[in-house]
Design a protein around this motif. Structure first.
Motif, PDB file in Angstrom:
ATOM      1  N   VAL A 199       0.856  -1.190   0.000  1.00 49.04           N
ATOM      2  CA  VAL A 199       0.000   0.000   0.000  1.00 49.04           C
ATOM      3  C   VAL A 199       0.889   1.235   0.000  1.00 49.04           C
ATOM      4  O   VAL A 199       1.824   1.335   0.799  1.00 49.04           O
ATOM      5  CB  VAL A 199      -0.925   0.021   1.234  1.00 49.04           C
ATOM      6  CG1 VAL A 199      -1.726   1.312   1.280  1.00 49.04           C
ATOM      7  CG2 VAL A 199      -1.861  -1.167   1.199  1.00 49.04           C
ATOM      8  N   VAL A 200       0.618   2.148  -0.920  1.00 49.06           N
ATOM      9  CA  VAL A 200       1.426   3.360  -1.044  1.00 49.06           C
ATOM     10  C   VAL A 200       0.488   4.560  -0.992  1.00 49.06           C
ATOM     11  O   VAL A 200      -0.580   4.540  -1.617  1.00 49.06           O
ATOM     12  CB  VAL A 200       2.185   3.371  -2.391  1.00 49.06           C
ATOM     13  CG1 VAL A 200       3.084   4.601  -2.492  1.00 49.06           C
ATOM     14  CG2 VAL A 200       3.008   2.104  -2.587  1.00 49.06           C
ATOM     15  N   SER A 201       0.892   5.599  -0.261  1.00 47.20           N
ATOM     16  CA  SER A 201       0.122   6.847  -0.331  1.00 47.20           C
ATOM     17  C   SER A 201       0.953   7.870  -1.094  1.00 47.20           C
ATOM     18  O   SER A 201       2.188   7.803  -1.084  1.00 47.20           O
ATOM     19  CB  SER A 201      -0.214   7.362   1.062  1.00 47.20           C
ATOM     20  OG  SER A 201       0.941   7.872   1.686  1.00 47.20           O
ATOM     21  N   ALA A 202       0.289   8.804  -1.764  1.00 45.54           N
ATOM     22  CA  ALA A 202       1.019   9.753  -2.606  1.00 45.54           C
ATOM     23  C   ALA A 202       0.260  11.062  -2.714  1.00 45.54           C
ATOM     24  O   ALA A 202      -0.968  11.106  -2.531  1.00 45.54           O
ATOM     25  CB  ALA A 202       1.198   9.163  -4.013  1.00 45.54           C
ATOM     26  N   GLY A 203       1.019  12.117  -3.032  1.00 45.64           N
ATOM     27  CA  GLY A 203       0.401  13.410  -3.344  1.00 45.64           C
ATOM     28  C   GLY A 203       0.078  14.233  -2.112  1.00 45.64           C
ATOM     29  O   GLY A 203       0.354  13.838  -0.982  1.00 45.64           O
ATOM     30  N   GLY A 243      -3.828  11.742  -3.059  1.00 49.19           N
ATOM     31  CA  GLY A 243      -4.530  13.014  -3.030  1.00 49.19           C
ATOM     32  C   GLY A 243      -4.633  13.581  -4.440  1.00 49.19           C
ATOM     33  O   GLY A 243      -4.267  12.904  -5.421  1.00 49.19           O
ATOM     34  N   PRO A 244      -5.109  14.835  -4.588  1.00 53.15           N
ATOM     35  CA  PRO A 244      -5.317  15.421  -5.915  1.00 53.15           C
ATOM     36  C   PRO A 244      -3.990  15.607  -6.663  1.00 53.15           C
ATOM     37  O   PRO A 244      -3.130  16.353  -6.205  1.00 53.15           O
ATOM     38  CB  PRO A 244      -5.944  16.788  -5.606  1.00 53.15           C
ATOM     39  CG  PRO A 244      -6.423  16.692  -4.186  1.00 53.15           C
ATOM     40  CD  PRO A 244      -5.536  15.736  -3.499  1.00 53.15           C
ATOM     41  N   ARG A 259      -9.224  13.332  -1.064  1.00 57.02           N
ATOM     42  CA  ARG A 259      -8.917  14.765  -1.077  1.00 57.02           C
ATOM     43  C   ARG A 259      -8.298  15.237   0.231  1.00 57.02           C
ATOM     44  O   ARG A 259      -7.269  15.852   0.245  1.00 57.02           O
ATOM     45  CB  ARG A 259     -10.206  15.578  -1.329  1.00 57.02           C
ATOM     46  CG  ARG A 259     -10.493  15.815  -2.781  1.00 57.02           C
ATOM     47  CD  ARG A 259     -11.676  16.756  -2.943  1.00 57.02           C
ATOM     48  NE  ARG A 259     -11.259  18.148  -3.057  1.00 57.02           N
ATOM     49  CZ  ARG A 259     -10.680  18.663  -4.123  1.00 57.02           C
ATOM     50  NH1 ARG A 259     -10.396  17.899  -5.155  1.00 57.02           N
ATOM     51  NH2 ARG A 259     -10.364  19.931  -4.162  1.00 57.02           N
ATOM     52  N   THR A 260      -8.946  14.915   1.326  1.00 56.71           N
ATOM     53  CA  THR A 260      -8.512  15.483   2.605  1.00 56.71           C
ATOM     54  C   THR A 260      -7.685  14.477   3.402  1.00 56.71           C
ATOM     55  O   THR A 260      -7.682  13.278   3.113  1.00 56.71           O
ATOM     56  CB  THR A 260      -9.745  15.848   3.451  1.00 56.71           C
ATOM     57  OG1 THR A 260     -10.449  14.619   3.735  1.00 56.71           O
ATOM     58  CG2 THR A 260     -10.673  16.807   2.724  1.00 56.71           C
ATOM     59  N   ALA A 261      -7.026  15.002   4.442  1.00 58.71           N
ATOM     60  CA  ALA A 261      -6.265  14.118   5.336  1.00 58.71           C
ATOM     61  C   ALA A 261      -7.202  13.109   5.990  1.00 58.71           C
ATOM     62  O   ALA A 261      -6.841  11.942   6.176  1.00 58.71           O
ATOM     63  CB  ALA A 261      -5.560  14.955   6.396  1.00 58.71           C
ATOM     64  N   GLY A 262      -8.410  13.545   6.324  1.00 63.84           N
ATOM     65  CA  GLY A 262      -9.371  12.636   6.956  1.00 63.84           C
ATOM     66  C   GLY A 262      -9.710  11.475   6.030  1.00 63.84           C
ATOM     67  O   GLY A 262      -9.750  10.312   6.449  1.00 63.84           O
ATOM     68  N   GLU A 263      -9.913  11.794   4.741  1.00 64.27           N
ATOM     69  CA  GLU A 263     -10.210  10.718   3.779  1.00 64.27           C
ATOM     70  C   GLU A 263      -8.998   9.809   3.591  1.00 64.27           C
ATOM     71  O   GLU A 263      -9.125   8.596   3.477  1.00 64.27           O
ATOM     72  CB  GLU A 263     -10.609  11.332   2.429  1.00 64.27           C
ATOM     73  CG  GLU A 263     -11.987  11.978   2.445  1.00 64.27           C
ATOM     74  CD  GLU A 263     -12.279  12.783   1.182  1.00 64.27           C
ATOM     75  OE1 GLU A 263     -13.191  13.608   1.232  1.00 64.27           O
ATOM     76  OE2 GLU A 263     -11.580  12.610   0.169  1.00 64.27           O
ATOM     77  N   MET A 264      -7.817  10.427   3.567  1.00 61.05           N
ATOM     78  CA  MET A 264      -6.611   9.600   3.393  1.00 61.05           C
ATOM     79  C   MET A 264      -6.420   8.682   4.592  1.00 61.05           C
ATOM     80  O   MET A 264      -6.068   7.513   4.447  1.00 61.05           O
ATOM     81  CB  MET A 264      -5.380  10.486   3.184  1.00 61.05           C
ATOM     82  CG  MET A 264      -4.135   9.651   2.991  1.00 61.05           C
ATOM     83  SD  MET A 264      -2.780  10.516   2.239  1.00 61.05           S
ATOM     84  CE  MET A 264      -3.239  10.601   0.537  1.00 61.05           C
ATOM     85  N   ARG A 265      -6.678   9.194   5.769  1.00 61.44           N
ATOM     86  CA  ARG A 265      -6.538   8.386   6.985  1.00 61.44           C
ATOM     87  C   ARG A 265      -7.445   7.148   6.909  1.00 61.44           C
ATOM     88  O   ARG A 265      -7.017   6.024   7.155  1.00 61.44           O
ATOM     89  CB  ARG A 265      -6.928   9.250   8.179  1.00 61.44           C
ATOM     90  CG  ARG A 265      -6.883   8.532   9.481  1.00 61.44           C
ATOM     91  CD  ARG A 265      -7.712   9.326  10.466  1.00 61.44           C
ATOM     92  NE  ARG A 265      -7.366   9.070  11.823  1.00 61.44           N
ATOM     93  CZ  ARG A 265      -8.104   9.486  12.835  1.00 61.44           C
ATOM     94  NH1 ARG A 265      -9.177  10.214  12.625  1.00 61.44           N
ATOM     95  NH2 ARG A 265      -7.757   9.206  14.060  1.00 61.44           N
ATOM     96  N   ALA A 266      -8.719   7.379   6.542  1.00 68.23           N
ATOM     97  CA  ALA A 266      -9.677   6.262   6.488  1.00 68.23           C
ATOM     98  C   ALA A 266      -9.240   5.241   5.431  1.00 68.23           C
ATOM     99  O   ALA A 266      -9.239   4.031   5.679  1.00 68.23           O
ATOM    100  CB  ALA A 266     -11.065   6.798   6.175  1.00 68.23           C
ATOM    101  N   MET A 280       4.270   5.412   3.247  1.00 60.35           N
ATOM    102  CA  MET A 280       3.492   6.644   3.444  1.00 60.35           C
ATOM    103  C   MET A 280       4.274   7.790   2.785  1.00 60.35           C
ATOM    104  O   MET A 280       5.025   8.512   3.444  1.00 60.35           O
ATOM    105  CB  MET A 280       3.344   6.831   4.952  1.00 60.35           C
ATOM    106  CG  MET A 280       2.342   7.831   5.380  1.00 60.35           C
ATOM    107  SD  MET A 280       0.647   7.406   4.978  1.00 60.35           S
ATOM    108  CE  MET A 280      -0.055   9.029   4.940  1.00 60.35           C
ATOM    109  N   ALA A 281       4.111   7.912   1.448  1.00 61.06           N
ATOM    110  CA  ALA A 281       4.866   8.935   0.712  1.00 61.06           C
ATOM    111  C   ALA A 281       4.058  10.211   0.514  1.00 61.06           C
ATOM    112  O   ALA A 281       4.565  11.193  -0.026  1.00 61.06           O
ATOM    113  CB  ALA A 281       5.305   8.381  -0.646  1.00 61.06           C
ATOM    114  N   ALA A 282       2.785  10.212   0.920  1.00 60.60           N
ATOM    115  CA  ALA A 282       1.942  11.398   0.723  1.00 60.60           C
ATOM    116  C   ALA A 282       2.410  12.546   1.609  1.00 60.60           C
ATOM    117  O   ALA A 282       2.964  12.321   2.688  1.00 60.60           O
ATOM    118  CB  ALA A 282       0.493  11.059   1.069  1.00 60.60           C
ATOM    119  N   ALA A 283       2.192  13.772   1.119  1.00 62.00           N
ATOM    120  CA  ALA A 283       2.485  14.954   1.929  1.00 62.00           C
ATOM    121  C   ALA A 283       1.161  15.395   2.544  1.00 62.00           C
ATOM    122  O   ALA A 283       0.450  16.237   1.994  1.00 62.00           O
ATOM    123  CB  ALA A 283       3.075  16.051   1.055  1.00 62.00           C
ATOM    124  N   VAL A 284       0.818  14.765   3.653  1.00 63.54           N
ATOM    125  CA  VAL A 284      -0.467  15.060   4.310  1.00 63.54           C
ATOM    126  C   VAL A 284      -0.358  16.420   4.982  1.00 63.54           C
ATOM    127  O   VAL A 284       0.626  16.699   5.666  1.00 63.54           O
ATOM    128  CB  VAL A 284      -0.783  13.984   5.369  1.00 63.54           C
ATOM    129  CG1 VAL A 284      -2.127  14.267   6.032  1.00 63.54           C
ATOM    130  CG2 VAL A 284      -0.769  12.600   4.747  1.00 63.54           C
TER     131      VAL A 284
END
Ligand SMILES: Cc1cc2nc3c(=O)[nH]c(=O)nc-3n(C[C@H](O)[C@H](O)[C@H](O)COP(=O)(O)O)c2cc1C
Length: 410
Positions: A199-203, A243-244, A259-266, A280-284
């Motif tokens: 799992v990767v987060s981005a943006g 994210g966007p 879109r939001t940190a809350g959505e990314m968290r969930a 966790m590469a996203a810039a939250v």
């Protein structure tokens, strides 16, 4: 097949060896022998010009397979040759790679069998260029090589010395042992994360101020997208929570736009539950407006923006870590990069942390390249040179695999 380690202990690595029309093509016969000696199955593809330097018969005899020479095969056949070849192969290796081949690969031309195979292949690619030093130093060649590097192609740069053309400089094909080592590593890489859930987060995240405005940051998502693409190319089942961004999703990757940190968290909590590797590469956004206005705030109203801290997603993921999971964090810093990143790694409890100095031009946010410092599992800082984001991704995944193999982190 061992789904967790990705290793298939029996099958030989399958290498497509492209040979193009440079003088060093005569060494291809020796290269085939060396690869076969190392236990690889080799399928040669010869360009039309390469046949001037080495015979298909020599390569067919040494590889034990007919040499592939044109998109259409030697006989009319009901199958499509370039698709059959890419389905079979673990890695595509081109040695020697001419200036012409580098240019065709870099531009995505598909006007002969080798370039068509390159375009159709989504596994690891290694090229070992060899040419006259002036050709190698030409700006076009430099740009082509940089472009291929950005796409994750491993370029084994030529060595220096006297060349067949009588010139001296950089342009000689590297020793064959180096090509063999890169070829086998690439073939292994094609399935090193086979079936593993990554799992990767981005943006960035966008935190709404009102229906028209948001608090955001300059993250382009390129680093996380590169990690997702690299993990997919290693056989992983990848979920990319992003994210966007203005990027096309990598092929074969499941994407979850938020879109939001809350959505990314969930989304991250949900996806990480079954994951073996979490990056966790996203810039939250660290903060969000305390309350988003329902209507657009007008210029005429005096307005103060109240911010509240967002949840710390990385810390929550490490606190809920499941057995065997490896978790990687990122830190974007503008000063005291190493000290701050080391402290962050300790605080967050992740296994590895990549720190970016986002104040350096040409690196970090929005850039194609990245200069990062890895904070390793023991908290030691390891500065990496400026590389394309895809190269950073490959190197990071090598380190993740080392942790997985040692059973550490978990
Ligand atoms: C004797 C001779 C040697 C050559 N050696 C090289 C070489 O080492 N590297 C290279 O990039 N091109 C070399 N070339 C030029 C290539 O053969 C030419 O660019 C050709 O179009 C490459 O075709 P291919 O990439 O489809 O094989 C050489 C040409 C000749 C006639």
């Amino acid at each position: 097949m061992d789904a967790e380690s990705g290793a298939d202990p029996v099958r030989a690595p399958r290498i497509l060896l492209g040979v193009s029309g440079g003088i060093a093509a005569y060494k291809a016969a020796e290269l085939v022998r060396a690869l076969v000696r190392e236990g690889a199955e080799v399928q040669c593809i010869l360009t039309r010009r390469a046949e001037q330097f080495v015979t298909p018969l020599a390569l067919a005899t040494l590889s034990g397979r007919p040499v592939a020479r044109t998109e259409f095969g030697d006989e009319p056949a009901p199958t499509i040759l370039h698709i059959d070849l890419v389905r079979w192969a673990d890695a595509l290796v081109v040695a020697p790679a001419t200036g012409n081949v580098l240019a065709r690969f870099a531009r995505g031309l598909a006007d002969d069998l080798l370039s068509t195979v390159y375009l159709a292949f989504d596994g690891p690619v290694v090229v070992a260029p060899a040419m006259n030093p002036r050709m190698w130093d030409h700006e076009e060649t430099r740009e082509n090589v940089a472009r291929l590097g950005r796409r994750g192609v491993t370029v084994v740069p030529p060595g220096e010395g006297f060349l067949a053309c009588g010139d001296e400089g950089a342009g000689r094909l590297v020793p064959l042992e180096e090509i063999v080592a890169e070829a086998l590593a690439a073939a292994r890489r094609s399935s090193s994360l086979d079936g593993m859930h990554v799992v990767v987060s981005a943006g960035p995240t966008y935190e709404p101020i009102d229906p028209a405005r948001f608090v955001g940051n300059r993250s382009s998502g390129r680093m996380g997208f590169a990690i997702a693409a690299a993990a997919r190319a290693r056989g992983a089942q990848v979920t990319l929570v992003h994210g966007p961004v203005a990027l096309a999703p990598p092929w074969g990757v499941e994407t979850v736009p938020v879109r939001t940190a809350g959505e990314m968290r969930a989304a991250m909590r949900q996806a990480a539950r079954a994951a073996r590797v979490v990056v966790m590469a996203a810039a939250v956004a660290d903060h969000r407006p305390a309350a988003a206005a329902e209507r657009k705030i007008s210029r005429r109203e005096p307005y103060t923006l109240d911010l509240v801290p967002n949840p710390d997603i990385l810390a929550e993921l490490t606190a809920a870590r499941r057995a065997g999971q490896v978790i990687v964090g990122f830190a974007a810093e503008t000063h005291d990069v190493v000290e701050r990143a080391q402290a962050k790694k300790k605080r967050k409890g992740c296994d590895l942390l990549l720190a970016n100095d986002v104040s350096t031009p040409g690196s970090g946010f929005e850039a194609e390249d990245n200069r990062v410092t890895l904070i390793d599992e023991r908290g030691r800082a390891e500065p990496w040179p400026l590389m394309s984001k895809r190269q950073v991704a490959e190197r990071l995944l090598d380190r993740v695999e080392r942790l997985l193999a040692r059973g550490e982190g978990p």
